[in-house]
Each structure stands twice: as structure tokens, then as C-alpha cells.
Design a protein around this motif. Structure first.
Motif, PDB file in Angstrom:
ATOM      1  N   THR A   1     -97.272  53.217  17.420  1.00  0.00           N
ATOM      2  CA  THR A   1     -95.600  53.300  17.990  1.00  0.00           C
ATOM      3  C   THR A   1     -94.821  54.009  16.940  1.00  0.00           C
ATOM      4  OG1 THR A   1     -96.209  51.212  18.921  1.00  0.00           O
ATOM      5  CG2 THR A   1     -93.762  51.497  18.611  1.00  0.00           C
ATOM      6  N   ALA A   2     -94.985  53.690  15.668  1.00  0.00           N
ATOM      7  CA  ALA A   2     -94.180  54.269  14.607  1.00  0.00           C
ATOM      8  C   ALA A   2     -94.487  55.990  14.696  1.00  0.00           C
ATOM      9  CB  ALA A   2     -94.387  53.847  13.128  1.00  0.00           C
ATOM     10  N   VAL A   3     -95.500  56.415  14.921  1.00  0.00           N
ATOM     11  CA  VAL A   3     -95.575  57.903  14.791  1.00  0.00           C
ATOM     12  C   VAL A   3     -94.983  58.334  16.375  1.00  0.00           C
ATOM     13  CG1 VAL A   3     -97.332  59.671  15.626  1.00  0.00           C
ATOM     14  CG2 VAL A   3     -98.035  57.926  13.833  1.00  0.00           C
ATOM     15  N   ALA A   4     -95.092  57.582  17.596  1.00  0.00           N
ATOM     16  CA  ALA A   4     -94.442  57.943  18.619  1.00  0.00           C
ATOM     17  C   ALA A   4     -92.770  58.131  18.467  1.00  0.00           C
ATOM     18  CB  ALA A   4     -94.627  57.264  19.766  1.00  0.00           C
ATOM     19  N   VAL A   5     -92.220  56.743  17.803  1.00  0.00           N
ATOM     20  CA  VAL A   5     -90.949  57.003  17.626  1.00  0.00           C
ATOM     21  C   VAL A   5     -90.571  57.831  16.637  1.00  0.00           C
ATOM     22  CG1 VAL A   5     -89.149  55.301  16.574  1.00  0.00           C
ATOM     23  CG2 VAL A   5     -90.912  54.209  18.112  1.00  0.00           C
ATOM     24  N   GLY A   6     -91.196  58.082  15.524  1.00  0.00           N
ATOM     25  CA  GLY A   6     -90.869  59.024  14.616  1.00  0.00           C
ATOM     26  C   GLY A   6     -90.836  60.626  14.860  1.00  0.00           C
ATOM     27  N   THR A   7     -91.322  60.674  16.071  1.00  0.00           N
ATOM     28  CA  THR A   7     -91.669  62.190  16.439  1.00  0.00           C
ATOM     29  C   THR A   7     -90.733  62.316  17.774  1.00  0.00           C
ATOM     30  OG1 THR A   7     -93.738  61.683  17.842  1.00  0.00           O
ATOM     31  CG2 THR A   7     -93.791  62.671  15.335  1.00  0.00           C
ATOM     32  N   SER A   8     -90.003  61.161  18.139  1.00  0.00           N
ATOM     33  CA  SER A   8     -89.376  61.371  19.440  1.00  0.00           C
ATOM     34  C   SER A   8     -88.078  60.917  19.223  1.00  0.00           C
ATOM     35  CB  SER A   8     -90.147  60.780  20.634  1.00  0.00           C
ATOM     36  OG  SER A   8     -90.446  59.407  20.407  1.00  0.00           O
ATOM     37  N   VAL A   9     -87.959  59.349  19.200  1.00  0.00           N
ATOM     38  CA  VAL A   9     -86.670  58.524  19.062  1.00  0.00           C
ATOM     39  C   VAL A   9     -85.847  59.094  18.032  1.00  0.00           C
ATOM     40  CG1 VAL A   9     -85.589  56.467  19.173  1.00  0.00           C
ATOM     41  CG2 VAL A   9     -87.842  56.915  20.479  1.00  0.00           C
TER      42      VAL A   9
ATOM     43  N   TYR B   1     -96.193  68.046  27.511  1.00  0.00           N
ATOM     44  CA  TYR B   1     -96.100  69.388  27.512  1.00  0.00           C
ATOM     45  C   TYR B   1     -94.520  69.990  27.802  1.00  0.00           C
ATOM     46  CZ  TYR B   1    -101.302  69.332  26.919  1.00  0.00           C
ATOM     47  OH  TYR B   1    -102.447  69.028  26.612  1.00  0.00           O
ATOM     48  N   ALA B   2     -94.094  69.194  28.754  1.00  0.00           N
ATOM     49  CA  ALA B   2     -92.688  69.883  29.528  1.00  0.00           C
ATOM     50  C   ALA B   2     -91.856  69.387  28.281  1.00  0.00           C
ATOM     51  CB  ALA B   2     -92.454  69.165  30.597  1.00  0.00           C
ATOM     52  N   ALA B   3     -91.840  68.150  27.629  1.00  0.00           N
ATOM     53  CA  ALA B   3     -90.978  67.638  26.807  1.00  0.00           C
ATOM     54  C   ALA B   3     -91.237  68.388  25.392  1.00  0.00           C
ATOM     55  CB  ALA B   3     -91.312  66.222  26.289  1.00  0.00           C
ATOM     56  N   ALA B   4     -92.167  68.808  24.988  1.00  0.00           N
ATOM     57  CA  ALA B   4     -92.544  69.557  23.920  1.00  0.00           C
ATOM     58  C   ALA B   4     -91.961  71.138  23.921  1.00  0.00           C
ATOM     59  CB  ALA B   4     -93.918  69.577  23.456  1.00  0.00           C
ATOM     60  N   ALA B   5     -92.035  71.465  25.252  1.00  0.00           N
ATOM     61  CA  ALA B   5     -91.458  72.948  25.807  1.00  0.00           C
ATOM     62  C   ALA B   5     -89.850  72.974  25.588  1.00  0.00           C
ATOM     63  CB  ALA B   5     -91.802  73.423  27.014  1.00  0.00           C
ATOM     64  N   LEU B   6     -89.360  71.941  26.131  1.00  0.00           N
ATOM     65  CA  LEU B   6     -87.870  71.666  26.004  1.00  0.00           C
ATOM     66  C   LEU B   6     -87.408  71.611  24.326  1.00  0.00           C
ATOM     67  CD1 LEU B   6     -86.922  69.027  28.646  1.00  0.00           C
ATOM     68  CD2 LEU B   6     -86.479  71.458  28.785  1.00  0.00           C
TER      69      LEU B   6
ATOM     70  N   ALA C   1     -87.916  62.302  25.427  1.00  0.00           N
ATOM     71  CA  ALA C   1     -88.832  62.473  26.539  1.00  0.00           C
ATOM     72  C   ALA C   1     -90.153  62.321  26.229  1.00  0.00           C
ATOM     73  CB  ALA C   1     -88.710  63.736  27.720  1.00  0.00           C
ATOM     74  N   LEU C   2     -90.465  62.867  24.902  1.00  0.00           N
ATOM     75  CA  LEU C   2     -91.648  62.640  24.065  1.00  0.00           C
ATOM     76  C   LEU C   2     -92.131  61.261  24.082  1.00  0.00           C
ATOM     77  CD1 LEU C   2     -91.452  65.380  21.507  1.00  0.00           C
ATOM     78  CD2 LEU C   2     -93.000  65.386  23.190  1.00  0.00           C
TER      79      LEU C   2
ATOM     80  N   TYR D   1     -97.411  57.517  27.515  1.00  0.00           N
ATOM     81  CA  TYR D   1     -97.924  56.417  28.649  1.00  0.00           C
ATOM     82  C   TYR D   1     -98.030  57.145  30.152  1.00  0.00           C
ATOM     83  CZ  TYR D   1     -96.364  53.257  24.835  1.00  0.00           C
ATOM     84  OH  TYR D   1     -96.098  52.896  23.705  1.00  0.00           O
ATOM     85  N   THR D   2     -97.771  58.637  30.102  1.00  0.00           N
ATOM     86  CA  THR D   2     -97.504  58.865  31.387  1.00  0.00           C
ATOM     87  C   THR D   2     -98.606  60.157  31.284  1.00  0.00           C
ATOM     88  OG1 THR D   2     -95.990  60.593  30.767  1.00  0.00           O
ATOM     89  CG2 THR D   2     -95.400  58.636  31.822  1.00  0.00           C
ATOM     90  N   HIS D   3     -98.615  61.234  32.310  1.00  0.00           N
ATOM     91  CA  HIS D   3     -99.387  62.193  32.576  1.00  0.00           C
ATOM     92  C   HIS D   3     -99.072  63.307  31.183  1.00  0.00           C
ATOM     93  CE1 HIS D   3    -101.274  65.909  34.132  1.00  0.00           C
ATOM     94  NE2 HIS D   3    -102.041  65.041  34.694  1.00  0.00           N
TER      95      HIS D   3
END
Length: 176
Positions: free
Chosen positions: A130-138, A43-48, A30-31, A36-38
Motif C-alpha cells: 500500500t505504501a508503494v502505491a500511495v508513494g507513487t500516486s497519492v 497505463y492511461a494514468a501513467a500516460a497522463l 488515478a494511479l 485494483y482495476t484493469h
């Protein structure tokens, strides 16, 4: 931690580990769209991820202690040093591999490091962002799913507790 402990007692440590792993996977995945969203989504994803991570720190160590106890009950030998040595031997390269893979992904996508003393922000190519986003989420979500495959192979044999060891076995363990 207390909630994970309560779940482990109520449903079993292995099931609690499954829940922690699945929650971590969902939170990490969800990170990715959070950028691309609010901001509340991030914050909710990081809390999970944080809540799940607490379980991922507690529950494997609980499972290790249970494995040690079951092994001692089954074999009559206390091999905590052997098991924890194997644990460390597997954990150390795994902890080093994650940052190495992430660094490689950043390098391949053109990430530009900044100078700590510079006042200017370094512009990053879109691929690096994009790599930063993928590397910290996907990527963490995929690693968590892979860990679930290993967890599916975990079978703690029901065995007599360590307290059931014979007196001679207990005295042998105490000997220098």
C-alpha cells in the motif's frame, strides 16, 4: 512539449502550468486505484502523468526566463545568476526530500529490500505494498496540489522588455 509550448503561447505560461499541474495531479491520483482495476487504467494514468510531466519540465523554465526579462525591464539590471542560484538552492533540497520521505514511508510500513543476486522474490507485507502505491500516486498528487498554492502566488509584473533597456544599461552589462 510542442503542445505545451503551443498552449503557453495561446493562453499564457502560467495557465499552461496550471493545466500541466492539474493533469499531473489527476494522473498521479488515478494511479492509486489502478492496482485494483484493469491494467489499461494504470497505463492511461501513467500516460497522463508523462504528458503532464513534460509540461512540468518546460513551463517553469519558461516562467523563469519571463521573470528574468520582466525583472530586467523593471530594474534595468540583469540578475539571471541570482535568480537561477535561488532556483537551484530551492530545487536541490526539494529533489532530495522526495526520495527521503518515500524511503521513510517504506521503512515505517515494513518494506523488505531484496538482494540483487537472489533468485527469490521477497514477500512484502500488505502495508508496504500500500505504501508503494500511495508513494507513487497519492503523495505526488498532494505535492502537486501544494505546488499549485505556490503557483497561485506567482505574479509576473508586466514590465518593459529587456530590449527596452537604455543603451548605457546594456553597455554596463557587457562590461567585464
Amino acid at each position: 512539449m510542442p503542445l505545451w509550448n503551443r498552449l503557453a503561447r495561446a493562453r499564457g505560461t502560467e495557465r499552461a502550468q496550471w493545466h500541466a499541474s492539474l493533469l499531473f495531479t489527476a494522473g498521479a491520483a488515478a494511479l492509486f486505484p489502478a492496482r485494483y482495476t484493469h491494467a489499461a487504467v494504470g497505463y492511461a494514468a501513467a500516460a497522463l502523468v508523462g504528458v503532464a510531466y513534460a509540461g512540468l519540465q518546460l513551463l517553469p523554465l519558461t516562467m523563469l526566463a519571463q521573470t528574468l526579462s520582466a525583472d530586467a525591464g523593471r530594474t534595468g539590471r540583469r540578475r539571471a545568476a541570482t535568480f537561477t542560484g535561488l532556483w537551484t538552492a530551492a530545487e536541490t533540497p526539494a529533489l532530495a526530500l522526495g526520495p527521503a520521505v518515500f524511503a521513510l514511508v517504506l521503512a515505517v510500513t515494513g518494506f523488505r529490500a531484496s538482494d540483487a543476486d537472489a533468485d527469490e522474490e521477497v514477500a512484502q507485507p500488505a502495508a508496504a505494498l500500500t505504501a508503494v502505491a500511495v508513494g507513487t500516486s497519492v503523495l505526488p498528487a498532494l505535492v502537486s496540489l501544494a505546488a499549485l498554492l505556490l503557483l497561485g502566488r506567482y505574479r509576473r509584473e508586466s514590465a518593459a522588455p529587456a530590449a527596452a533597456l537604455t543603451r548605457a544599461q546594456r553597455e554596463k552589462d557587457r562590461a567585464p
